[in-house]
Design a protein around this motif. Structure first.
Motif, PDB file in Angstrom:
ATOM      1  N   LYS A   9      73.787   7.695 -35.766  1.00  0.00           N
ATOM      2  CA  LYS A   9      74.361   7.498 -33.974  1.00  0.00           C
ATOM      3  C   LYS A   9      75.150   6.399 -33.464  1.00  0.00           C
ATOM      4  O   LYS A   9      75.781   6.136 -32.625  1.00  0.00           O
ATOM      5  CB  LYS A   9      72.631   7.202 -33.134  1.00  0.00           C
ATOM      6  N   LEU A  10      74.742   5.262 -34.752  1.00  0.00           N
ATOM      7  CA  LEU A  10      75.855   3.818 -34.213  1.00  0.00           C
ATOM      8  C   LEU A  10      77.496   3.955 -34.138  1.00  0.00           C
ATOM      9  O   LEU A  10      77.723   4.015 -33.555  1.00  0.00           O
ATOM     10  CB  LEU A  10      75.316   2.827 -34.881  1.00  0.00           C
ATOM     11  N   ALA A  11      77.710   4.981 -35.661  1.00  0.00           N
ATOM     12  CA  ALA A  11      78.745   5.129 -36.239  1.00  0.00           C
ATOM     13  C   ALA A  11      79.273   6.146 -35.435  1.00  0.00           C
ATOM     14  O   ALA A  11      80.460   5.778 -35.532  1.00  0.00           O
ATOM     15  CB  ALA A  11      79.102   5.239 -38.182  1.00  0.00           C
ATOM     16  N   GLU A  12      78.780   6.793 -35.650  1.00  0.00           N
ATOM     17  CA  GLU A  12      79.718   7.944 -34.500  1.00  0.00           C
ATOM     18  C   GLU A  12      79.774   7.615 -32.879  1.00  0.00           C
ATOM     19  O   GLU A  12      80.383   8.213 -32.433  1.00  0.00           O
ATOM     20  CB  GLU A  12      79.196   9.158 -34.217  1.00  0.00           C
ATOM     21  N   ALA A  13      79.084   6.464 -32.177  1.00  0.00           N
ATOM     22  CA  ALA A  13      79.419   5.781 -31.038  1.00  0.00           C
ATOM     23  C   ALA A  13      80.988   5.307 -30.778  1.00  0.00           C
ATOM     24  O   ALA A  13      81.150   5.383 -32.260  1.00  0.00           O
ATOM     25  CB  ALA A  13      78.337   5.031 -30.626  1.00  0.00           C
ATOM     26  N   ILE A  23      79.857  -4.658 -33.046  1.00  0.00           N
ATOM     27  CA  ILE A  23      79.757  -3.212 -33.080  1.00  0.00           C
ATOM     28  C   ILE A  23      80.792  -2.950 -32.225  1.00  0.00           C
ATOM     29  O   ILE A  23      80.747  -1.725 -31.968  1.00  0.00           O
ATOM     30  CB  ILE A  23      78.416  -3.191 -31.382  1.00  0.00           C
ATOM     31  N   ASP A  24      82.139  -3.705 -32.234  1.00  0.00           N
ATOM     32  CA  ASP A  24      83.263  -3.264 -32.849  1.00  0.00           C
ATOM     33  C   ASP A  24      83.991  -2.358 -33.703  1.00  0.00           C
ATOM     34  O   ASP A  24      83.536  -2.920 -34.558  1.00  0.00           O
ATOM     35  CB  ASP A  24      84.282  -4.072 -31.779  1.00  0.00           C
ATOM     36  N   GLU A  25      85.075  -1.520 -33.638  1.00  0.00           N
ATOM     37  CA  GLU A  25      85.442  -0.797 -34.704  1.00  0.00           C
ATOM     38  C   GLU A  25      86.888  -0.896 -34.122  1.00  0.00           C
ATOM     39  O   GLU A  25      87.540  -1.302 -33.374  1.00  0.00           O
ATOM     40  CB  GLU A  25      85.351   0.383 -34.123  1.00  0.00           C
ATOM     41  N   ILE A  26      87.764  -1.298 -35.522  1.00  0.00           N
ATOM     42  CA  ILE A  26      89.470  -1.161 -34.879  1.00  0.00           C
ATOM     43  C   ILE A  26      89.668   0.299 -34.307  1.00  0.00           C
ATOM     44  O   ILE A  26      89.127   1.608 -34.215  1.00  0.00           O
ATOM     45  CB  ILE A  26      89.996  -0.899 -36.463  1.00  0.00           C
ATOM     46  N   GLY A  27      90.515   0.353 -33.833  1.00  0.00           N
ATOM     47  CA  GLY A  27      91.098   1.483 -33.052  1.00  0.00           C
ATOM     48  C   GLY A  27      92.537   0.933 -32.845  1.00  0.00           C
ATOM     49  O   GLY A  27      93.699   0.231 -32.821  1.00  0.00           O
ATOM     50  N   LEU A  28      92.886   1.640 -31.554  1.00  0.00           N
ATOM     51  CA  LEU A  28      94.298   2.257 -30.983  1.00  0.00           C
ATOM     52  C   LEU A  28      94.514   2.076 -30.049  1.00  0.00           C
ATOM     53  O   LEU A  28      93.765   2.312 -28.406  1.00  0.00           O
ATOM     54  CB  LEU A  28      95.258   3.509 -31.157  1.00  0.00           C
ATOM     55  N   VAL A  29      95.795   1.550 -28.929  1.00  0.00           N
ATOM     56  CA  VAL A  29      95.775   1.187 -27.787  1.00  0.00           C
ATOM     57  C   VAL A  29      97.028   2.027 -27.382  1.00  0.00           C
ATOM     58  O   VAL A  29      98.509   1.542 -27.531  1.00  0.00           O
ATOM     59  CB  VAL A  29      95.788  -0.316 -26.894  1.00  0.00           C
ATOM     60  N   LYS A  84      82.777   7.757 -39.755  1.00  0.00           N
ATOM     61  CA  LYS A  84      84.692   5.969 -39.997  1.00  0.00           C
ATOM     62  C   LYS A  84      83.468   4.845 -39.076  1.00  0.00           C
ATOM     63  O   LYS A  84      82.130   4.854 -39.224  1.00  0.00           O
ATOM     64  CB  LYS A  84      85.465   6.886 -38.660  1.00  0.00           C
ATOM     65  N   ALA A  85      83.759   3.504 -38.687  1.00  0.00           N
ATOM     66  CA  ALA A  85      83.394   2.784 -38.027  1.00  0.00           C
ATOM     67  C   ALA A  85      81.848   2.134 -39.099  1.00  0.00           C
ATOM     68  O   ALA A  85      81.242   1.195 -38.685  1.00  0.00           O
ATOM     69  CB  ALA A  85      83.209   2.773 -37.068  1.00  0.00           C
ATOM     70  N   PHE A  86      81.615   2.108 -40.129  1.00  0.00           N
ATOM     71  CA  PHE A  86      80.436   1.880 -40.667  1.00  0.00           C
ATOM     72  C   PHE A  86      80.709   0.392 -41.258  1.00  0.00           C
ATOM     73  O   PHE A  86      80.110  -0.533 -40.706  1.00  0.00           O
ATOM     74  CB  PHE A  86      80.436   2.309 -42.264  1.00  0.00           C
ATOM     75  N   ASP A  87      81.654  -0.628 -40.621  1.00  0.00           N
ATOM     76  CA  ASP A  87      82.457  -1.674 -40.598  1.00  0.00           C
ATOM     77  C   ASP A  87      82.823  -2.061 -38.750  1.00  0.00           C
ATOM     78  O   ASP A  87      83.943  -1.956 -38.548  1.00  0.00           O
ATOM     79  CB  ASP A  87      83.933  -2.108 -41.258  1.00  0.00           C
ATOM     80  N   ARG A 146      78.919  -1.174 -37.668  1.00  0.00           N
ATOM     81  CA  ARG A 146      77.833   0.178 -37.476  1.00  0.00           C
ATOM     82  C   ARG A 146      77.004  -0.274 -37.646  1.00  0.00           C
ATOM     83  O   ARG A 146      75.260  -0.398 -37.959  1.00  0.00           O
ATOM     84  CB  ARG A 146      78.427   1.075 -37.379  1.00  0.00           C
ATOM     85  N   VAL A 147      76.902  -0.077 -39.684  1.00  0.00           N
ATOM     86  CA  VAL A 147      76.253  -0.701 -40.682  1.00  0.00           C
ATOM     87  C   VAL A 147      75.215  -2.075 -40.515  1.00  0.00           C
ATOM     88  O   VAL A 147      73.941  -1.676 -40.962  1.00  0.00           O
ATOM     89  CB  VAL A 147      76.446  -0.353 -42.287  1.00  0.00           C
ATOM     90  N   GLY A 148      76.688  -2.954 -40.228  1.00  0.00           N
ATOM     91  CA  GLY A 148      75.117  -4.230 -40.290  1.00  0.00           C
ATOM     92  C   GLY A 148      74.445  -4.881 -38.828  1.00  0.00           C
ATOM     93  O   GLY A 148      73.179  -5.251 -39.332  1.00  0.00           O
ATOM     94  N   VAL A 149      75.038  -3.384 -37.691  1.00  0.00           N
ATOM     95  CA  VAL A 149      74.150  -3.837 -37.099  1.00  0.00           C
ATOM     96  C   VAL A 149      72.943  -2.888 -37.303  1.00  0.00           C
ATOM     97  O   VAL A 149      71.364  -3.049 -36.875  1.00  0.00           O
ATOM     98  CB  VAL A 149      74.624  -3.038 -35.675  1.00  0.00           C
TER      99      VAL A 149
END
Length: 362
Positions: free
Chosen positions: A10-14, A65-71, A175-178, A180-183
């Protein structure tokens, strides 16, 4: 372990790139609320849960809670979106990926990351790694005007579009285990937590990937007597990497950090606190690894150097392929990290905290 998997999924797919963590923040606040006495969101967007303890001592737990992204920094007249990174990307991992693009009104639309086909790439350049300037997002728009009508603007952000899936044994990918797994570890530990000798502040921090921003603000607000950061760490236990450089291995237990960092400076975990965490793990028979990380750091760096200084340590979940669409970790490592965190919070009594804070010269 199934309940932990569902929480992590749930967390990582957000979707929540640095600075745009709204979707994840709302999810975390809902998940945290039943297990704490109070949930507040500070003006920068950190979610802070307060679980009151039996003394006036304060412990802070942080996971970002943040993940790397693009802008988006340019929209081509043909409707393609040019982008730059938010956080640290290896551009090779982006080519051919599906992404979500956030529109002006907060909706998300799908796109794919494209690059010039190898068939028409100049001779000798076909196998060169692309740079961010070479990449673009294709949302299927006919032209710039249509992209803008869809709500895409300069400053629209994007994240990877990936599901969390089970591999073999207790290994999962997504994706985004970095981080969200800590959360997830923090939230799972809250479920286990009974009475604590300290008031525990569980902080889901923002903007870690762009400079540990949220943790700095939260640490100033909480002013903890000690702190533990939760994050992923590099598991380089893959073919082609010498064993000395594995750092830690997936499936061998959570990592207790000794030192990390790089050119920006080193974070050295507070030795008495680190040793206390090791002692708790040994007492409970929780498998663990000691982590000496060559590069990169965590919210621990930001928390440790607030005010007079905060005794700070970190517990990490070994993760392969960090900052990619297919990060890989072991659910048992993560659940054991949660068990260890809950035990440390319960067993860190005032006399131990005083030992952390003792300034006397021996």
């Amino acid at each position: 372990m199934d309940d932990f998997f569902e929480l992590l999924k749930k967390l990582a797919e957000a979707r929540g790139p640095s600075g745009f963590e709204d979707e994840v923040r709302e999810l975390v606040a809902r998940e945290m609320e039943p297990f704490v006495d109070e949930v507040v969101v500070d003006r920068w967007g950190n979610v802070i849960g307060v679980k009151r303890g039996s003394t006036n001592y304060r412990a802070m737990v942080a996971a970002h809670i943040d993940e790397i992204g693009l802008v988006v920094d340019h929209i081509e007249k043909e409707g393609f979106l040019r982008v730059r990174g938010i956080g640290g990307w290896n551009e090779v991992t982006l080519v051919g990926q599906r992404v979500w693009v956030r529109t002006r009104d907060g909706k998300w639309i799908r796109g794919v990351v494209g690059v010039t086909p190898p068939h028409i790439t100049p001779s000798g350049k076909e196998r060169e790694a692309p740079e961010m300037k070479d990449l673009f997002i294709d949302i299927g728009a006919r032209d710039r005007e249509e992209a803008e009508k869809l709500g895409v603007t300069i400053g629209s952000v994007a994240v990877l579009d990936r599901d969390v899936v089970k591999l073999q044994n207790d290994v999962v990918a997504g994706k985004a285990f970095d981080d969200r797994v800590g959360v997830a570890v923090m939230l799972y530990a809250l479920r286990m937590l009974k009475e604590t000798p300290t008031t525990v502040y569980t902080v889901a921090t923002v903007q870690e990937e762009v400079g540990l921003r949220g943790a700095q603000i939260a640490a100033e607000k909480v002013s903890p007597h000690y702190a533990i950061a939760l994050d992923t760490t590099i598991a380089a236990d893959v073919p082609g990497v010498p064993e000395r450089q594995h750092i830690v291995k997936v499936g061998k237990g959570p990592a207790i950090k000794v030192i990390d960092g790089g050119r920006g400076g080193l974070f050295i975990a507070h030795p008495p606190l680190r040793n206390h965490i090791i002692k708790v793990a040994e007492e409970l028979g929780i498998p663990f690894q000691l982590e000496v990380l060559y590069g990169g750091t965590t919210d621990a760096m930001a928390i440790a150097f607030r005010r007079e200084g905060v005794p700070t340590a970190a517990i990490s979940v070994p993760t392969r392929y960090v900052h990619s669409p297919v990060e890989v970790l072991s659910l048992s490592d993560a659940v054991n990290a949660a068990r260890l965190l809950a035990a440390v919070l319960e067993k860190t009594k005032p006399n131990i905290i005083e030992m952390f804070l003792d300034k006397k010269i021996k």
